[in-house]
Scaffold this motif. Sequence first.
Motif, PDB file in Angstrom:
ATOM      1  N   MET A 123       0.906  -1.116   0.021  1.00  0.00           N
ATOM      2  CA  MET A 123       0.074   0.042  -0.190  1.00  0.00           C
ATOM      3  C   MET A 123       0.934   1.097  -0.147  1.00  0.00           C
ATOM      4  N   SER A 125       1.038   5.456   0.544  1.00  0.00           N
ATOM      5  CA  SER A 125       0.490   6.664   0.637  1.00  0.00           C
ATOM      6  C   SER A 125       1.216   8.041   0.367  1.00  0.00           C
ATOM      7  N   HIS A 136      -4.566   4.055  15.224  1.00  0.00           N
ATOM      8  CA  HIS A 136      -5.432   2.806  15.103  1.00  0.00           C
ATOM      9  C   HIS A 136      -4.751   1.754  15.157  1.00  0.00           C
ATOM     10  N   ASP A 138      -3.899  -2.088  13.323  1.00  0.00           N
ATOM     11  CA  ASP A 138      -3.968  -3.228  12.281  1.00  0.00           C
ATOM     12  C   ASP A 138      -4.108  -4.505  12.748  1.00  0.00           C
ATOM     13  N   LEU A 144       6.517  -0.568   7.531  1.00  0.00           N
ATOM     14  CA  LEU A 144       6.463   0.826   7.149  1.00  0.00           C
ATOM     15  C   LEU A 144       7.427   1.527   6.567  1.00  0.00           C
ATOM     16  N   ARG A 151       8.085  11.179   8.192  1.00  0.00           N
ATOM     17  CA  ARG A 151       6.865  11.022   9.147  1.00  0.00           C
ATOM     18  C   ARG A 151       7.148  10.711  10.599  1.00  0.00           C
ATOM     19  N   TRP A 153       6.238   8.817  13.736  1.00  0.00           N
ATOM     20  CA  TRP A 153       5.282   7.543  14.161  1.00  0.00           C
ATOM     21  C   TRP A 153       5.433   7.475  15.739  1.00  0.00           C
ATOM     22  N   HIS A 199      -0.893   2.619  16.603  1.00  0.00           N
ATOM     23  CA  HIS A 199       0.004   3.630  16.033  1.00  0.00           C
ATOM     24  C   HIS A 199      -0.739   4.832  15.277  1.00  0.00           C
ATOM     25  N   THR A 209       4.859   6.960   2.220  1.00  0.00           N
ATOM     26  CA  THR A 209       5.200   5.769   2.883  1.00  0.00           C
ATOM     27  C   THR A 209       4.700   4.602   2.131  1.00  0.00           C
TER      28      THR A 209
HETATM   29  C1  SIN Z   1      -0.081   5.524   6.113  1.00  0.00           C
HETATM   30  O1  SIN Z   1       0.603   5.282   5.269  1.00  0.00           O
HETATM   31  O2  SIN Z   1      -0.178   6.801   6.170  1.00  0.00           O
HETATM   32  C2  SIN Z   1      -0.815   4.635   6.963  1.00  0.00           C
HETATM   33  C3  SIN Z   1      -0.255   3.441   7.222  1.00  0.00           C
HETATM   34  C4  SIN Z   1      -0.908   2.632   8.527  1.00  0.00           C
HETATM   35  O3  SIN Z   1      -0.830   3.340   9.600  1.00  0.00           O
HETATM   36  O4  SIN Z   1      -1.276   1.439   8.594  1.00  0.00           O
END
Ligand code: SIN
Length: 394
Positions: A123, A125, A136, A138, A144, A151, A153, A199, A209
């Motif tokens: 994925m 972003s 949230h 997962d 990541l 970013r 974290w 996270h 990301t």
């Molecule tokens: C992101 O890429 O912004 C979110 C990734 C994540 O928190 O799972």
Amino acid sequence: MDRRARPRETIGLGGLTPEVFLRDYWQQQPLLIRQAWPGFQPPLSPEELAGLALEPDIESRLIRQTDTGWSLRHGPFETAHFQRLPKSCWTLLVQDVEKWLPSLQTILDRFDFLPRWRRDDLMVSYAAPGGSVGAHVDRYDVFLLQGQGQRRWQIDRRPNAPLEEDPDAPLRLLRDFHPSDDWLLEPGDMLYLPPGIPHLGVAETACMTFSIGFRAATLDALLVEATQLLQDDGEHTALFADIGRGASPHPALLDESSLSRARGWLREALTDSLLDRAFGRVVTQTKPGFDLCGPDTTIDRTTLSDALDSVVTIRRHPALRVALRPAPSGGGVCFLDGDEWPLDENGYAFMEQLTSGGDLTPQALSALLRNEAHWTLMLELLQAGYWEIDDDDG
Ligand code: SIN
Ligand code: CO
């Protein structure tokens, strides 16, 4: 050039070997890895990512945070949509990028110390400064990888971290989030998170990301598959037997002896071989939305011979999941797209080679096609759409 000959690199694990990472961190605890991929350059631009989000078949989301709260919008989007966005506090996320841009599979190949059937997707972003998807959790393991920009974290790794979600939010957000760790990630840095760790990632500057996500089979899916296999084998027609039962002391009693017979009977039906088959099938099922279908035309020997003489790439369908299970007596089974292909020793050896690397040049595939059975198998794989001849590569 024979791309199979390229040395295969593993993502940096902060000085840990894959074995140590798997033993001490995988599925257990987070790990921040500085410069996991030194010099990592995003292989696609924010504009290209936005381009993917215009496509109706591609899963994308736009998450915004405003004074009045959060908003979530699913793609496809229109270009005008992006032009109207403010300068800050939004994130665009696109799923399964490696399936739409197969050359990006090489990013995932750096995680080959984990089986490929465990992969979910890449994925990607893009976030404007201040952009985030909120705090949230997962359900899956994720790496990541910071692609561009910075970013921040924050995670909560405490064992009793609150996990309650806000039922009124338009996206999955934790009600309370109290970080135990806080890091600023630069390009090439990477954060590994096992499932269930709260996270929050906030773009300090405009950033990209890359989330390498792994999937895990659900018990539900395994049981459904096992039941289906029992049905296919006709085993479901067997009947409960209670030969030699005692007289019932009460007309409604569910007696221990009946229950223990039933339990034993069910456990016997779920043989190791049946469970192994169910597992292999479930973990290779193609992700919904990526139905594999072969070409309309027939792929015969001539088609393949011609391809081997041309400038093409022979590529595993980017959405295909494959798993190999050797049999003790030689040969084995290849699970493809949730299906089983029994193979003799010769076929199994071919599949082992075919599935060990990435894309193939005609020369590399020619070297694998050592006998008639290999040709037959390859033609079947191409006809099913599991492998493809891509002449668009040059
Ligand atoms: C992101 O890429 O912004 C979110 C990734 C994540 O928190 O799972
Ligand atoms: Co997340």
